[in-house]
Design a protein around this motif. Structure first.
Motif, mmCIF file in Angstrom:
data_model
loop_
_atom_site.group_PDB
_atom_site.id
_atom_site.type_symbol
_atom_site.label_atom_id
_atom_site.label_comp_id
_atom_site.label_asym_id
_atom_site.label_seq_id
_atom_site.Cartn_x
_atom_site.Cartn_y
_atom_site.Cartn_z
ATOM 1 N N GLN A 76 0.608 -0.969 -0.055
ATOM 2 C CA GLN A 76 -0.070 0.379 -0.006
ATOM 3 C C GLN A 76 0.828 1.227 0.353
ATOM 4 N N SER A 77 -0.093 2.381 -0.266
ATOM 5 C CA SER A 77 0.867 4.512 0.907
ATOM 6 C C SER A 77 1.893 3.990 -1.033
ATOM 7 N N TYR A 78 1.911 4.200 -2.129
ATOM 8 C CA TYR A 78 2.344 4.269 -3.411
ATOM 9 C C TYR A 78 2.630 6.019 -2.707
ATOM 10 N N ARG A 79 3.191 6.288 -3.623
ATOM 11 C CA ARG A 79 3.918 8.250 -2.782
ATOM 12 C C ARG A 79 2.597 8.568 -4.196
ATOM 13 N N SER A 80 2.114 7.951 -5.300
ATOM 14 C CA SER A 80 1.257 8.645 -6.104
ATOM 15 C C SER A 80 0.915 7.250 -6.802
ATOM 16 N N LYS A 81 -0.283 7.401 -7.977
ATOM 17 C CA LYS A 81 -0.736 6.430 -8.704
ATOM 18 C C LYS A 81 -0.819 6.057 -9.876
ATOM 19 N N CYS A 82 1.054 7.406 -9.897
ATOM 20 C CA CYS A 82 1.043 6.740 -11.416
ATOM 21 C C CYS A 82 1.698 5.389 -11.920
ATOM 22 N N PRO A 83 1.550 5.065 -12.696
ATOM 23 C CA PRO A 83 2.267 3.655 -12.926
ATOM 24 C C PRO A 83 3.928 3.464 -12.941
ATOM 25 N N LEU A 84 4.354 4.526 -13.325
ATOM 26 C CA LEU A 84 5.743 5.167 -13.505
ATOM 27 C C LEU A 84 6.069 4.919 -12.538
ATOM 28 N N SER A 85 5.483 6.101 -11.377
ATOM 29 C CA SER A 85 6.296 6.272 -10.236
ATOM 30 C C SER A 85 5.810 4.758 -9.558
ATOM 31 N N ILE A 86 4.700 3.818 -9.490
ATOM 32 C CA ILE A 86 4.749 2.572 -9.008
ATOM 33 C C ILE A 86 5.899 1.810 -9.542
ATOM 34 N N ALA A 87 6.176 1.421 -10.406
ATOM 35 C CA ALA A 87 7.079 0.666 -10.782
ATOM 36 C C ALA A 87 8.867 1.107 -10.560
ATOM 37 N N LEU A 88 8.878 2.393 -10.346
ATOM 38 C CA LEU A 88 10.418 2.498 -9.945
ATOM 39 C C LEU A 88 10.143 2.601 -8.015
ATOM 40 N N GLU A 89 8.867 2.118 -7.618
ATOM 41 C CA GLU A 89 9.468 1.949 -6.153
ATOM 42 C C GLU A 89 9.497 0.080 -5.846
ATOM 43 N N PHE A 90 9.390 -0.058 -7.072
ATOM 44 C CA PHE A 90 9.488 -2.114 -7.004
ATOM 45 C C PHE A 90 10.676 -1.633 -7.264
ATOM 46 N N ILE A 91 11.537 -1.160 -8.230
ATOM 47 C CA ILE A 91 12.655 -1.502 -9.322
ATOM 48 C C ILE A 91 13.679 -0.517 -9.590
ATOM 49 N N GLY A 92 13.423 0.705 -8.910
ATOM 50 C CA GLY A 92 13.396 1.745 -8.712
ATOM 51 C C GLY A 92 15.093 2.170 -8.221
ATOM 52 N N ASP A 93 16.051 1.155 -8.332
ATOM 53 C CA ASP A 93 17.869 1.923 -7.584
ATOM 54 C C ASP A 93 18.201 0.519 -8.710
ATOM 55 N N LYS A 94 19.908 0.951 -8.197
ATOM 56 C CA LYS A 94 20.937 0.350 -8.843
ATOM 57 C C LYS A 94 20.969 -1.103 -9.261
ATOM 58 N N TRP A 95 20.311 -1.785 -8.750
ATOM 59 C CA TRP A 95 21.539 -3.508 -8.252
ATOM 60 C C TRP A 95 19.366 -4.769 -8.457
ATOM 61 N N SER A 96 18.874 -3.935 -8.383
ATOM 62 C CA SER A 96 17.404 -4.778 -8.695
ATOM 63 C C SER A 96 17.264 -5.389 -9.899
ATOM 64 N N LEU A 97 17.340 -4.161 -11.323
ATOM 65 C CA LEU A 97 17.604 -4.626 -12.351
ATOM 66 C C LEU A 97 18.363 -5.503 -12.702
ATOM 67 N N ILE A 98 20.027 -5.347 -12.034
ATOM 68 C CA ILE A 98 20.908 -6.027 -11.717
ATOM 69 C C ILE A 98 20.861 -7.545 -11.714
ATOM 70 N N ILE A 99 19.888 -8.012 -10.752
ATOM 71 C CA ILE A 99 19.842 -9.575 -10.263
ATOM 72 C C ILE A 99 18.240 -9.912 -11.069
ATOM 73 N N ILE A 100 17.832 -9.580 -11.850
ATOM 74 C CA ILE A 100 16.689 -9.388 -12.525
ATOM 75 C C ILE A 100 17.690 -10.142 -13.933
ATOM 76 N N ARG A 101 18.488 -8.892 -14.136
ATOM 77 C CA ARG A 101 18.725 -9.695 -15.276
ATOM 78 C C ARG A 101 19.392 -11.093 -15.378
ATOM 79 N N ASP A 102 21.040 -11.061 -14.739
ATOM 80 C CA ASP A 102 21.443 -12.231 -14.437
ATOM 81 C C ASP A 102 20.428 -13.349 -14.598
ATOM 82 N N MET A 103 18.748 -12.889 -13.846
ATOM 83 C CA MET A 103 18.163 -14.598 -14.182
ATOM 84 C C MET A 103 17.147 -15.079 -15.333
ATOM 85 N N CYS A 104 16.892 -13.534 -15.639
ATOM 86 C CA CYS A 104 17.166 -14.067 -17.662
ATOM 87 C C CYS A 104 18.180 -14.589 -18.365
ATOM 88 N N LEU A 105 19.362 -14.087 -17.510
ATOM 89 C CA LEU A 105 20.312 -15.250 -18.356
ATOM 90 C C LEU A 105 20.860 -16.444 -17.730
#
Lengths: 135, 135
Positions: free
Chosen positions: B6-35
Motif C-alpha cells: 500500500q501507500s505508493y507515493r502516487s498512483k502513477c504507474p511509472l512511479s509505482i514501477a520505480l518503487e519496485f525496481i528504481g535502484d541500481k541493483w534490482s534490475l541487475i539481479i533480474i537481468r542475471d535471472m533472465c540469463l
DNA sequence: CCACTAACTTGCAATAAGCAAGTGATAAAA
DNA sequence: TTTTATCACTTGCTTATTGCAAGTTAGTGG
C-alpha cells in the motif's frame, strides 16, 4: 547516476543504463518532460513531491549526462526551461513498457494520459524545436 | 523498493514501477535471472560486484514484491534457487529497451548475449517449470 | 581435525535522501 | 515605498541507504 562518463562498474549496457537512470527520481523527471512540463516549479508540483534539493541535483546530473538541456526563457532574473535531448527522449519506450508492466501487475494504479502509448521519441523533440523558433 | 504494497507515493504507474525496481541493483539481479542464473553465488559473481548484504536484501524485497520466488534445491544445508515469476519475467521488455538505449547512446558499451532481444517473458519461465518437473 | 564452500548476517564508515528553512532577484500590491 | 509574493535554487541537518570487510552457520571432502 553517471557524472564521469568513464569508469562504469561494468560494460553491460543494462548496468550502464542504470548508472544513468537507476534511481527513484530521474525517470519521474523524464516522465514529466515527456508530458510537456519544462519548468522547475512544474517538476516540483508533481504528485510524488520530489524534494527540491534532489530535483536540483537530478536536473544538473541529467544535463551533465546529456539527457536534457536547459535554456533561459527570461532574464531579470534568468530562468531556465528544461528540454529533452534525443538521448533523453529515447527513454520513452522504456517508460511505456514500465507503465504497461505496472498496469498489468499492480492493482489500483492510475492511467497514463491519452496518447502516451502511441507517442514516439521524435514527438517529444518537436516541442523543443517550436520553442526555439519562437526564441 | 516496495515492501508494503500500500501507500505508493502516487498512483502513477511509472512511479509505482520505480518503487519496485528504481535502484541500481534490482534490475541487475533480474537481468542475471533472465540469463539463467539462479543461485546466490551466481549473482555475486556478476561483474558489477554487488555487495553481499545488498544482494540479500534485494532478493528478500524482490520476493516480497512477487517478482521472484525461491525454492530449495537441497537440504543439509538448505540452499535456495531463485526464479522469476511472471511478474518478474514481464520486465524483460524493459530490460531490452534499456539495453537498446545504451547501445544507441553510450560508446564502448558491451553486447548482450545472443538471443537476448528476441527472447520473450514466457521463455524465462520455462526454465523454472523444467526445474519443477525434476523436483 | 582442518580447510573449504554457500548463503547469509553484522558492524561500521561514507554517501545519499528527505525535510525545513533560507537566499537573491524581481515584479506586483498596498 | 515598504510589504508581499514568486521562482529557482541553496544550506543545514537528520535519517536512511550503500558499500566494504569481516564473521557466522551448516554442512563436505580430505
Amino acid at each position: 547516476m553517471k557524472t564521469e562518463p568513464q569508469s562504469y562498474r561494468s560494460k553491460c549496457p543494462l548496468s550502464i543504463a542504470l548508472e544513468f537512470i537507476g534511481d527513484k527520481w530521474s525517470l519521474i523527471i523524464i516522465r514529466d518532460m515527456c508530458l510537456g512540463k519544462s519548468k522547475y516549479c512544474d517538476f516540483q508540483s508533481s504528485p510524488e513531491g520530489i524534494p527540491t534539493n534532489i530535483l536540483a541535483s537530478r536536473l544538473r546530473e541529467l544535463e551533465e549526462n546529456g539527457l536534457l538541456v536547459k535554456r533561459p526563457y527570461q532574464d531579470k532574473p534568468v530562468r531556465y526551461e528544461y528540454f529533452l535531448t534525443p538521448k533523453g527522449a529515447d527513454l520513452l519506450p522504456v517508460l511505456q513498457h514500465l507503465v504497461m508492466w505496472t498496469q498489468k501487475h499492480v492493482d489500483g494504479c492510475g492511467e497514463p494520459p491519452e496518447g502516451f502509448f502511441t507517442a514516439k521519441p521524435e514527438d517529444l523533440l518537436k516541442r523543443q524545436e517550436r520553442g526555439k523558433e519562437l526564441a
